[in-house]
Write a protein that holds these residues in place. Structure first.
Motif, PDB file in Angstrom:
ATOM      1  N   LYS A  12       0.779  -1.201   0.074  1.00 48.06           N
ATOM      2  CA  LYS A  12      -0.109  -0.174  -0.090  1.00 48.06           C
ATOM      3  C   LYS A  12       0.861   1.237  -0.030  1.00 48.06           C
ATOM      4  O   LYS A  12       0.687   2.337  -0.602  1.00 48.06           O
ATOM      5  CB  LYS A  12      -0.988   0.071   1.221  1.00 48.06           C
TER       6      LYS A  12
ATOM      7  N   TYR B 186       0.541   3.972  -2.999  1.00 49.18           N
ATOM      8  CA  TYR B 186       0.002   5.069  -2.668  1.00 49.18           C
ATOM      9  C   TYR B 186       0.880   6.343  -3.184  1.00 49.18           C
ATOM     10  O   TYR B 186       0.703   7.364  -3.602  1.00 49.18           O
ATOM     11  CB  TYR B 186      -0.519   5.501  -1.455  1.00 49.18           C
TER      12      TYR B 186
ATOM     13  N   GLU C 240      -5.908  -2.762  -2.271  1.00 46.62           N
ATOM     14  CA  GLU C 240      -7.059  -2.633  -1.460  1.00 46.62           C
ATOM     15  C   GLU C 240      -8.041  -3.512  -1.269  1.00 46.62           C
ATOM     16  O   GLU C 240      -8.206  -4.463  -2.192  1.00 46.62           O
ATOM     17  CB  GLU C 240      -7.590  -1.289  -1.600  1.00 46.62           C
TER      18      GLU C 240
ATOM     19  N   LYS D 129     -12.776   0.604  -0.496  1.00 47.25           N
ATOM     20  CA  LYS D 129     -11.686   1.131  -0.974  1.00 47.25           C
ATOM     21  C   LYS D 129     -11.187   0.717  -2.509  1.00 47.25           C
ATOM     22  O   LYS D 129     -10.782   1.615  -3.314  1.00 47.25           O
ATOM     23  CB  LYS D 129     -10.453   1.133   0.064  1.00 47.25           C
TER      24      LYS D 129
ATOM     25  N   GLU E 171     -13.707   2.028  -4.942  1.00 48.20           N
ATOM     26  CA  GLU E 171     -13.344   3.468  -5.130  1.00 48.20           C
ATOM     27  C   GLU E 171     -12.323   3.622  -6.099  1.00 48.20           C
ATOM     28  O   GLU E 171     -12.485   4.442  -7.020  1.00 48.20           O
ATOM     29  CB  GLU E 171     -13.230   4.085  -3.791  1.00 48.20           C
ATOM     30  N   HIS E 172     -11.197   2.738  -5.880  1.00 45.25           N
ATOM     31  CA  HIS E 172     -10.019   2.895  -6.869  1.00 45.25           C
ATOM     32  C   HIS E 172     -10.367   2.485  -8.160  1.00 45.25           C
ATOM     33  O   HIS E 172     -10.016   2.969  -9.291  1.00 45.25           O
ATOM     34  CB  HIS E 172      -8.761   2.067  -6.152  1.00 45.25           C
TER      35      HIS E 172
END
Length: 611
Positions: free
Chosen positions: A275, A279, A304, A308, A311-312
């Motif tokens: 992660k 990110y 994720e 999440k 959403e990505h």
């Protein structure tokens, strides 16, 4: 001054290249303003300027502006038939098309550029641009996942680069990296690792080109990862990231390394590290908003969990659609530019044809006008020649008339002189001779007084005899022929005055030796007097005319003065009569002056040299 500054800007561009020290926007604005404001008539210079602006925009990632200026340069280079620079410009267009995902357009443009270069002699510059274009074709087919064609073009590019003169180490390394990348994507890991190893093992590569070293090291590590060789991982990734951050912390090249690290840690189930790097890659790629951001979002959707991840994934789909629309818009804009250019070209062709026809019509009109001018000029010359010929015939006629009249006068004079001579010789002289004999016979008287008186008479008679003999001899000799011209003039004046109801007075200077005056000059003087008397009758309404001939410094001065109505000399139109008088004056190298006052009269003065 503006043009000089413009050349300085171009020179500075060519010396410095595309480095961070150059303010690209300043260069672009300056070059554009000078193109618009300067009266540049050199098409080659304009083409070079558009090309360089296109280069600046391309390296500044402004695809539409770069394409516009490249396309402008393309048109100029086509008109100039400069194939090498046209191919170079097409290469720039092909790169933009490839970057904007117009793979078909990039391929066609690259092939067009290669075709131009194939027709040229294979110089070092030609080989250089061919290698660049082959490299671009390799990238195009690599993105189309047609790796066999991609590898083929990379090899062609690499072969040309290795044969170039000078130091081409960097560009050879980039071609080898691209070739290894295609092998990697094609699953041919051994060959990919072989090329990556060749590059990494180059001496001083990390010191001279750290950014390239980091890029190759990352690709080498990722190839090991894909081939299942994880022994040196993730240390190789960390080494690559360390080198690229030393050059440009959190720069563009670190995005892919962070993505590869996230992929590696996700594979070994280290979620926190996965992660972290995913990110980090996403945050850096957000500055560029391109495919790397798209890859980061997709990677995060896999790393994720739950909402999440969703959403990505949604962000990924939304960005993908946005990028596709932007790419289509750019491609449509490129198409519009070419379409509008085609329209302009068609209009230019139409205008060119119209101008050609206008030129042809103008040339025909000019030729026709010239021929018409020649015809009119020749006709006028013919008329002038006919007039001169007619004038010559008239002069000859006058001359013959003058000769005839002069001969008649001289013949009459000769007869008259002969008659007087005979009269003197046979009459008076005979009687005087008889008287002398009588007196001589009377001389027999012896008186002194008679003898003296007779002697005086006899001597007186002798004197009379000699005088009469002398007169007789002179009368029998020819008169001076020049006096005949004045008689001709007198006859002319008498005749004209009688016809025009004019009183005249003719004065002439006996000192003028008319024998030394040429017949041509006499004829012209005769004609001028005739024309002047005609003008007096026609225009002056005069009652008297005075004509005089005087000699001053071997120059004949002819004055003709009338008591007519007069006229304004400055406003008077020059008729054929006055033109003829001027022409005659010019022929005898003389001068003509006219003085006139209204209601008082006109005075014409002519001066002509005697010789």
């Amino acid at each position: 001054m503006r043009f000089f500054l413009f050349k300085i800007l171009i020179l500075s561009y060519s010396i410095w290249g595309f480095t961070q020290e150059i303010d690209n926007s300043y260069l672009i604005d300056s070059i554009q303003k000078n193109i618009l404001n300067s009266k540049i008539i050199d098409s080659s210079l304009i083409a070079n300027s558009h090309y360089r602006i296109g280069e600046l925009y391309r390296y500044d990632f402004q695809a539409d502006s770069a394409y516009y200026h490249y396309h402008k340069a393309e048109k100029y280079y086509k008109n100039l038939n400069n194939k090498i620079k046209l191919a170079r410009t097409l290469y720039g267009i092909a790169v933009i098309q490839k970057n904007e995902k117009d793979m078909t357009g990039s391929e066609l443009t690259s092939i067009e550029a290669i075709s131009l270069l194939e027709s040229l002699k294979e110089t070092n510059e030609v080989k250089k641009y061919k290698s660049f274009i082959y490299n671009n074709l390799g990238l195009v087919f690599g993105q189309l996942e047609q790796y066999e064609e991609s590898i083929s073009y990379y090899k062609k590019s690499l072969d040309l680069k290795e044969r170039l003169k000078g130091n081409n180490e960097v560009t050879i390394i980039k071609s080898k990296n691209n070739l290894a990348l295609s092998y990697k994507n094609a699953g041919i890991y051994d060959l990919a690792l072989e090329y990556y190893s060749q590059i990494i093992n180059k001496k001083d590569l990390i010191n001279n080109y750290p950014d390239i070293y980091a890029l190759v090291l990352d690709n080498f590590a990722h190839t090991l990862y894909l081939s299942g060789k994880h022994k040196d991982l993730p240390n190789l990734y960390f080494d690559a990231l360390k080198v690229t951050d030393s050059v440009n912390p959190n720069g563009y090249n670190s995005i892919i390394i962070n993505q590869h690290l996230a992929e590696y840690f996700n594979n070994i189930k280290n979620e926190d590290s996965a992660k972290y790097y995913a990110y980090k890659a996403k945050n850096i790629s957000e500055e560029y908003h391109n495919d790397d951001l798209l890859k980061s979002l997709l990677l995060l959707s896999k790393i994720e969990k739950g909402e999440k991840a969703a959403e990505h994934l949604k962000a990924y789909v939304k960005l993908s659609d946005s990028l596709q629309k932007a790419e289509r818009a750019i491609r449509n804009k490129f198409a519009r530019i070419r379409f509008e250019t085609k329209q302009i070209e068609q209009e230019n062709i139409k205008i060119s044809k119209e101008r050609t026809w206008l030129l042809i019509i103008s040339v025909v009109a000019i030729l026709a006008s010239f021929l018409l001018y020649l015809v009119i000029t020749q006709r006028n010359k013919n008329k002038e020649l006919q007039f001169i010929q007619k004038q010559q015939e008239t002069n000859e006629e006058i001359y013959n008339l003058m000769l005839s009249q002069n001969e008649s006068i001289e013949e009459a004079r000769t007869l008259e002189k002969k008659r007087i001579s005979e009269e003197l010789h046979d009459g008076v002289l005979g009687r005087l001779f008889g008287t002398r004999l009588s007196l001589d016979s009377l001389n027999m008287s012896n008186s002194d007084e008679a003898i003296k008186t007779r002697s005086q008479y006899i001597e007186g008679l002798k004197t009379i005899e000699e005088d009469i003999r002398k007169v007789s001899h002179e009368l029998n000799t020819d008169f001076v022929s020049g006096s005949g011209f004045i008689d001709i003039i007198k006859t002319l004046v008498e005749t004209q005055s009688l016809a025009y109801n004019l009183n005249y007075a003719l004065e002439h200077d006996d000192d003028i030796n008319w024998d030394s005056v040429t017949n041509k000059k006499k004829i012209h003087i005769y004609r001028i007097i005739q024309e002047t008397l005609h003008n007096i009758y026609k225009h002056a309404s005069a009652s008297k005319v005075n004509i005089s001939f005087k000699s001053k410094n071997n120059v004949i001065c002819l004055t003709i003065e009338d008591d007519g109505s007069g006229f304004d000399v400055n406003k008077a139109k020059s008729g054929i009569g006055l033109k003829n008088m001027n022409s005659r004056i010019k022929e005898i190298n003389g001068t003509l002056s006219i003085n006139s006052e209204k209601d008082i009269g006109t005075k014409v003065t002519i001066e002509a040299p005697i010789p």
